[in-house]
Design an enzyme around this catalytic site. Structure first.
Site, short mmCIF file in Angstrom:
data_model
loop_
_atom_site.label_atom_id
_atom_site.label_comp_id
_atom_site.label_asym_id
_atom_site.label_seq_id
_atom_site.Cartn_x
_atom_site.Cartn_y
_atom_site.Cartn_z
N ARG A 85 32.15 -145.30 71.57
CA ARG A 85 33.10 -144.73 70.59
C ARG A 85 33.36 -143.35 71.21
O ARG A 85 34.38 -142.92 70.63
CB ARG A 85 31.95 -144.24 69.21
CG ARG A 85 32.19 -145.61 68.27
CD ARG A 85 30.82 -145.39 67.49
NE ARG A 85 29.73 -146.10 67.92
CZ ARG A 85 28.75 -146.19 67.56
NH1 ARG A 85 28.29 -145.35 66.70
NH2 ARG A 85 27.64 -146.67 68.09
N GLU A 138 14.19 -145.97 73.16
CA GLU A 138 12.82 -146.02 72.28
C GLU A 138 11.77 -147.24 73.06
O GLU A 138 10.71 -146.79 73.22
CB GLU A 138 13.07 -146.26 70.86
CG GLU A 138 11.86 -146.06 70.07
CD GLU A 138 12.15 -146.51 68.54
OE1 GLU A 138 13.52 -146.65 68.25
OE2 GLU A 138 11.40 -146.41 67.66
P1 AMP Z 1 20.79 -140.43 71.61
O1 AMP Z 1 21.10 -140.87 72.91
O2 AMP Z 1 19.56 -140.64 71.26
O3 AMP Z 1 21.35 -139.14 71.56
O4 AMP Z 1 21.91 -141.30 70.74
C1 AMP Z 1 23.19 -141.17 70.77
C2 AMP Z 1 24.03 -142.47 70.89
O5 AMP Z 1 23.57 -143.43 70.21
C3 AMP Z 1 25.35 -142.30 70.69
O6 AMP Z 1 26.28 -142.94 71.45
C4 AMP Z 1 25.32 -142.90 69.26
O7 AMP Z 1 26.76 -143.76 69.20
C5 AMP Z 1 24.32 -143.61 69.06
N1 AMP Z 1 23.54 -143.48 67.90
C6 AMP Z 1 22.32 -143.10 67.79
N2 AMP Z 1 21.84 -142.99 66.45
C7 AMP Z 1 22.75 -143.08 65.73
C8 AMP Z 1 22.97 -143.37 64.44
N3 AMP Z 1 22.02 -143.01 63.33
N4 AMP Z 1 24.29 -143.85 63.87
C9 AMP Z 1 25.24 -144.17 64.69
N5 AMP Z 1 25.07 -144.22 65.92
C10 AMP Z 1 23.90 -143.75 66.48
#
Ligand code: AMP
Length: 181
Positions: free
Chosen positions: A64, A101
């Site tokens: 995205r 995770e």
């Molecule tokens: P993080 O690495 O935990 O910051 O997660 C970010 C990545 O995971 C981004 O590329 C987001 O598109 C996806 N992502 C994580 N949580 C969500 C959520 N609740 N809704 C949509 N996309 C998410």
């Protein structure tokens, strides 16, 4: 959270409960991207702090971050650099692992995409824990680039990602926030 023209970006983001697994509130930007005003407002709001020209390239995180980052690069009159999942880029790459995770994942950038001292704006749709963006920042820095800022449409502040990036001395620009996961 700076919405200069008062356009309500948040209204165009759809929430899908329990996707991709129970307990996750998936923030779906396809409804924002499909709306002509929503897409333009999101891109303009991501780009406006950087219009003065201190950016050399926009880097976007698959997938995205490609849609938004490409449009932001076009708006700023700059080139676009893709940061991709492992195994997708054709030339020589450098990779960075990051924790999920359960387990680890790897993102990659072309080894010659960034020259020493290039000033980079990093773009993705959403920041949660900051694991993905943190790995992208490490990749850009290892390539010799300077991360001027990281910009996201959505912040999930309870997951601490924006704070994590700030502790890495990166400016964070986000448009809307949602409580919880
Ligand atoms: P993080 O690495 O935990 O910051 O997660 C970010 C990545 O995971 C981004 O590329 C987001 O598109 C996806 N992502 C994580 N949580 C969500 C959520 N609740 N809704 C949509 N996309 C998410």
């Amino acid at each position: 959270m700076d919405l200069r023209n008062g356009f309500d970006i948040k209204r165009y983001i759809r929430t899908i409960p329990d996707y991709p697994k129970p307990g996750i509130m998936f923030r779906d930007i396809t409804t924002l991207l499909a709306d002509l005003h929503g897409f333009r407002a999101a891109v303009d709001e991501l780009a406006w702090p950087f219009l003065k020209g201190e950016i050399d390239y926009v880097a976007g995180i698959e997938a995205r971050g490609f849609i938004l980052g490409g449009a932001v690069a076009h708006t700023l009159g700059r080139g676009f650099i893709p940061i991709r999942k492992k195994g997708k880029l054709p030339a020589r790459v450098i990779g960075q692992e990051y924790a999920l995770e359960y387990g680890v994942d790897t993102i990659e950038i072309h080894a010659d995409a960034i020259k020493k001292g290039d000033r980079i704006l990093l773009i993705d749709d959403l920041i949660a824990t900051g694991g993905t963006a943190g790995a992208a920042i490490d990749l850009i820095r290892r390539s010799g680039g300077e991360v001027v800022a990281a910009a996201f449409v959505i912040d999930l502040p309870d997951l601490g990602g924006a704070a994590k990036l700030k502790s890495k001395n990166v400016k964070v620009h986000t448009l809307v926030g949602f409580e919880g996961h």
